[in-house]
Design a protein around this motif. Structure first.
Motif, PDB file in Angstrom:
ATOM      1  N   LYS A   1      44.713  40.808  50.117  1.00  0.00           N
ATOM      2  CA  LYS A   1      43.455  40.137  49.987  1.00  0.00           C
ATOM      3  C   LYS A   1      42.813  40.419  48.656  1.00  0.00           C
ATOM      4  CE  LYS A   1      41.501  38.227  52.870  1.00  0.00           C
ATOM      5  NZ  LYS A   1      41.301  36.661  52.841  1.00  0.00           N
ATOM      6  N   VAL A   2      42.099  39.610  48.373  1.00  0.00           N
ATOM      7  CA  VAL A   2      41.188  39.536  46.931  1.00  0.00           C
ATOM      8  C   VAL A   2      39.729  39.694  47.440  1.00  0.00           C
ATOM      9  CG1 VAL A   2      40.268  38.513  44.824  1.00  0.00           C
ATOM     10  CG2 VAL A   2      42.713  38.201  45.568  1.00  0.00           C
ATOM     11  N   VAL A   3      38.900  40.670  47.007  1.00  0.00           N
ATOM     12  CA  VAL A   3      37.586  40.884  47.773  1.00  0.00           C
ATOM     13  C   VAL A   3      36.480  40.698  46.498  1.00  0.00           C
ATOM     14  CG1 VAL A   3      36.196  42.438  49.109  1.00  0.00           C
ATOM     15  CG2 VAL A   3      38.670  42.270  49.878  1.00  0.00           C
ATOM     16  N   ILE A   4      35.418  40.315  47.286  1.00  0.00           N
ATOM     17  CA  ILE A   4      34.097  40.265  46.456  1.00  0.00           C
ATOM     18  C   ILE A   4      33.118  41.507  46.893  1.00  0.00           C
ATOM     19  CG2 ILE A   4      32.163  38.801  45.596  1.00  0.00           C
ATOM     20  CD1 ILE A   4      33.958  36.583  45.654  1.00  0.00           C
ATOM     21  N   GLU A   5      32.808  42.376  46.290  1.00  0.00           N
ATOM     22  CA  GLU A   5      31.797  43.376  46.923  1.00  0.00           C
ATOM     23  C   GLU A   5      30.359  42.942  46.129  1.00  0.00           C
ATOM     24  OE1 GLU A   5      33.585  47.253  48.549  1.00  0.00           O
ATOM     25  OE2 GLU A   5      33.957  47.116  46.456  1.00  0.00           O
ATOM     26  N   PHE A   6      29.219  42.982  47.089  1.00  0.00           N
ATOM     27  CA  PHE A   6      27.842  42.609  46.868  1.00  0.00           C
ATOM     28  C   PHE A   6      27.223  44.011  46.047  1.00  0.00           C
ATOM     29  CE2 PHE A   6      29.505  39.300  48.977  1.00  0.00           C
ATOM     30  CZ  PHE A   6      28.643  38.228  49.364  1.00  0.00           C
TER      31      PHE A   6
ATOM     32  N   ASP B   1      44.005  43.862  47.338  1.00  0.00           N
ATOM     33  CA  ASP B   1      44.859  43.625  46.026  1.00  0.00           C
ATOM     34  C   ASP B   1      43.911  44.310  44.963  1.00  0.00           C
ATOM     35  OD1 ASP B   1      47.295  42.487  44.556  1.00  0.00           O
ATOM     36  OD2 ASP B   1      45.444  42.094  43.609  1.00  0.00           O
ATOM     37  N   LYS B   2      42.613  43.427  44.868  1.00  0.00           N
ATOM     38  CA  LYS B   2      41.831  43.470  43.800  1.00  0.00           C
ATOM     39  C   LYS B   2      40.374  43.394  44.452  1.00  0.00           C
ATOM     40  CE  LYS B   2      41.194  42.690  38.828  1.00  0.00           C
ATOM     41  NZ  LYS B   2      42.079  42.112  37.832  1.00  0.00           N
ATOM     42  N   THR B   3      39.402  44.139  43.680  1.00  0.00           N
ATOM     43  CA  THR B   3      38.030  43.915  44.193  1.00  0.00           C
ATOM     44  C   THR B   3      36.982  43.373  42.712  1.00  0.00           C
ATOM     45  OG1 THR B   3      37.998  45.329  45.726  1.00  0.00           O
ATOM     46  CG2 THR B   3      35.780  44.776  45.238  1.00  0.00           C
ATOM     47  N   PHE B   4      36.102  42.339  43.197  1.00  0.00           N
ATOM     48  CA  PHE B   4      35.300  41.877  42.153  1.00  0.00           C
ATOM     49  C   PHE B   4      33.994  42.145  42.581  1.00  0.00           C
ATOM     50  CE2 PHE B   4      39.500  39.803  41.234  1.00  0.00           C
ATOM     51  CZ  PHE B   4      39.366  39.472  39.848  1.00  0.00           C
ATOM     52  N   SER B   5      32.984  42.103  41.758  1.00  0.00           N
ATOM     53  CA  SER B   5      31.661  42.118  42.013  1.00  0.00           C
ATOM     54  C   SER B   5      31.069  40.653  42.250  1.00  0.00           C
ATOM     55  CB  SER B   5      30.703  42.699  40.659  1.00  0.00           C
ATOM     56  OG  SER B   5      30.757  41.606  39.726  1.00  0.00           O
ATOM     57  N   PHE B   6      29.870  40.541  42.719  1.00  0.00           N
ATOM     58  CA  PHE B   6      29.413  39.541  43.241  1.00  0.00           C
ATOM     59  C   PHE B   6      28.944  38.448  42.002  1.00  0.00           C
ATOM     60  CE2 PHE B   6      25.384  37.098  44.252  1.00  0.00           C
ATOM     61  CZ  PHE B   6      25.667  36.236  45.390  1.00  0.00           C
ATOM     62  N   ASP B   7      28.464  39.294  40.927  1.00  0.00           N
ATOM     63  CA  ASP B   7      28.380  38.390  39.570  1.00  0.00           C
ATOM     64  C   ASP B   7      29.680  37.956  39.110  1.00  0.00           C
ATOM     65  OD1 ASP B   7      25.807  38.725  40.107  1.00  0.00           O
ATOM     66  OD2 ASP B   7      25.643  40.359  38.596  1.00  0.00           O
ATOM     67  N   ASP B   8      30.801  38.423  39.600  1.00  0.00           N
ATOM     68  CA  ASP B   8      32.105  38.103  38.906  1.00  0.00           C
ATOM     69  C   ASP B   8      33.012  37.119  39.850  1.00  0.00           C
ATOM     70  OD1 ASP B   8      31.776  39.047  36.449  1.00  0.00           O
ATOM     71  OD2 ASP B   8      32.402  40.883  37.065  1.00  0.00           O
TER      72      ASP B   8
ATOM     73  N   VAL C   1      21.617  38.661  58.162  1.00  0.00           N
ATOM     74  CA  VAL C   1      22.598  39.635  57.664  1.00  0.00           C
ATOM     75  C   VAL C   1      22.639  39.819  56.262  1.00  0.00           C
ATOM     76  CG1 VAL C   1      25.134  40.385  57.577  1.00  0.00           C
ATOM     77  CG2 VAL C   1      24.046  39.093  59.779  1.00  0.00           C
ATOM     78  N   LYS C   2      22.419  41.043  55.595  1.00  0.00           N
ATOM     79  CA  LYS C   2      22.461  41.405  54.261  1.00  0.00           C
ATOM     80  C   LYS C   2      24.029  41.421  53.825  1.00  0.00           C
ATOM     81  CE  LYS C   2      21.159  44.408  50.522  1.00  0.00           C
ATOM     82  NZ  LYS C   2      20.560  45.821  50.361  1.00  0.00           N
ATOM     83  N   MET C   3      24.582  40.415  53.306  1.00  0.00           N
ATOM     84  CA  MET C   3      26.125  40.575  53.008  1.00  0.00           C
ATOM     85  C   MET C   3      26.374  41.782  52.159  1.00  0.00           C
ATOM     86  SD  MET C   3      26.619  38.275  55.165  1.00  0.00           S
ATOM     87  CE  MET C   3      28.489  38.311  54.787  1.00  0.00           C
ATOM     88  N   LYS C   4      27.554  42.437  52.298  1.00  0.00           N
ATOM     89  CA  LYS C   4      28.057  43.473  51.517  1.00  0.00           C
ATOM     90  C   LYS C   4      29.499  42.865  51.011  1.00  0.00           C
ATOM     91  CE  LYS C   4      24.975  46.387  52.855  1.00  0.00           C
ATOM     92  NZ  LYS C   4      24.029  47.280  52.039  1.00  0.00           N
ATOM     93  N   ALA C   5      30.241  42.205  51.480  1.00  0.00           N
ATOM     94  CA  ALA C   5      31.417  41.920  51.080  1.00  0.00           C
ATOM     95  C   ALA C   5      32.019  40.638  51.368  1.00  0.00           C
ATOM     96  CB  ALA C   5      32.727  43.131  51.480  1.00  0.00           C
ATOM     97  N   ALA C   6      32.916  40.083  50.744  1.00  0.00           N
ATOM     98  CA  ALA C   6      33.310  38.667  50.998  1.00  0.00           C
ATOM     99  C   ALA C   6      34.912  38.744  50.596  1.00  0.00           C
ATOM    100  CB  ALA C   6      32.777  37.599  50.637  1.00  0.00           C
ATOM    101  N   SER C   7      35.748  37.873  51.085  1.00  0.00           N
ATOM    102  CA  SER C   7      36.955  37.546  50.829  1.00  0.00           C
ATOM    103  C   SER C   7      37.544  36.407  50.687  1.00  0.00           C
ATOM    104  CB  SER C   7      38.134  38.520  51.356  1.00  0.00           C
ATOM    105  OG  SER C   7      38.363  37.757  52.795  1.00  0.00           O
TER     106      SER C   7
END
Length: 336
Positions: A331-336, A308-315, A32-38
């Motif tokens: 939720k706080v989400v990380i997008e790849f 609530d807020k989204t961050f990049s994978f690098d952040d 699976v190529k990951m696209k987002a995480a929380s």
């Protein structure tokens, strides 16, 4: 590929971003190529150590993610390349009763999690992302959403007209708010922030208690319910709030014990739970089937996760710190 890794118990700033070799899926597995995480509160505890069955080192962090199938192994029948999927929280808990072995397969603690550019997953340990749900929204569901669903519906058998008390405005509480309102329940929500209470009210909360203004907030809950107390408490605080949650419940009420956020050394008297015939039950996320039922309910009721807020994978480390600040609603989400 890039992956984050926890190899100590030294907290957020000790989490490393590393290069790892990509591998192909084996029989019965997919890539699976990951696209987002929380993020969930559990992730802070895993990083600092001391979380039962979540002490594997090294381990890829985070349990909640979503992505796209890019490769399938021999014998895979459930998925094909291009499918949008989300790994389940407990890799081996598919349905039915849980046991100790399954509880050791929580992603991002017991086994490798989702905070990597790609991951290998057993085909039975994925759910399909509904049409119309983004990767970021799907990544918000596996821990907080399934926990709220398990508490109110799989365990609590929530009925229309009942009253639900929610503590705070984190991921579990906001999912529980959305689900309870869709089921025709009344909702009381607590917070120390009037601003967060306003946000929760806009999302459908019927009543609220600012616990910084009402330290004995269980008394205010009884005032709001005509002295009857509530039918359900989604208890995310732990020992530090459990006594007041028990006092907030009405006769025959349910206290869904989820959290470990506050005062782990507090002592609780069991007597009121006896006198009021309460059901107090621990809830630890849920199975793949619960996850699928939760997604079906969200689809039918057009419920979208609150991000609530989204961050990049690098952040990702900045996302951890923001989450730890408890400024978020939802939720706080990380997008790849």
């Amino acid at each position: 590929m890039k992956s984050y890794l926890i190899d100590s118990d030294k907290g957020i700033d000790a989490i490393q971003k590393v290069d790892v070799t990509e591998v192909s899926p084996g029989a019965g597995e997919v890539k699976v190529k990951m696209k987002a995480a929380s993020l969930n509160y559990r992730d802070l505890i895993v990083a600092g150590g001391g979380y039962i069955r979540n002490d594997t080192r090294p381990v890829v962090p985070l349990s909640d993610g979503a992505g796209e199938v890019t490769e399938v192994g021999a014998g895979v029948t459930r998925w094909k390349v291009g499918d949008r999927v989300s790994p389940i929280f407990m890799r081996d808990w598919i349905d039915g009763a849980v046991d100790s072995a399954k509880l050791k397969t929580g992603l991002g603690g017991g086994v490798d999690g989702v905070l990597a550019e790609s991951m290998i997953v057993r085909e039975q340990s994925l759910v399909a992302i509904p049409d119309g749900m983004s990767f970021a929204e799907a990544a918000a569901v596996p821990c907080a959403g399934v926990t709220a669903w398990h508490a109110l519906f799989e365990s609590g058998n929530l009925q229309p007209g009942q009253t639900v008390l929610l503590l705070g405005t984190g991921g579990v509480s906001i999912f529980a708010l959305q689900l309870a309102k869709a089921a025709g329940a009344r909702v009381i929500i607590t917070s120390s922030s009037d601003e967060k209470i306003e946000q929760a009210t806009a999302m459908g909360a019927d009543m609220s208690v600012n616990y910084s203004k009402h330290p004995e907030w269980h008394k205010h809950v009884h005032d709001l319910t005509g002295g009857n107390g509530v039918d359900h408490v989604v208890e995310v605080g732990g020992p530090g709030t459990l006594e007041r949650s028990i006092k907030s419940a009405g006769v025959g009420g349910h206290v869904h014990l989820i959290g470990v956020l506050d005062s782990p050394g507090a002592k609780i008297s069991p007597m009121l739970s006896v006198f009021n015939l309460l059901t107090i039950r621990g809830i630890y996320v849920g199975s793949r089937q619960m996850h699928q039922r939760m997604l079906a309910a969200m689809t039918v009721n057009q419920i979208a996760p609150v991000i609530d807020k989204t961050f990049s994978f690098d952040d990702a480390i900045a996302a951890y710190h923001y989450f730890a600040s408890q400024k978020h609603v939802g939720k706080v989400v990380i997008e790849f």
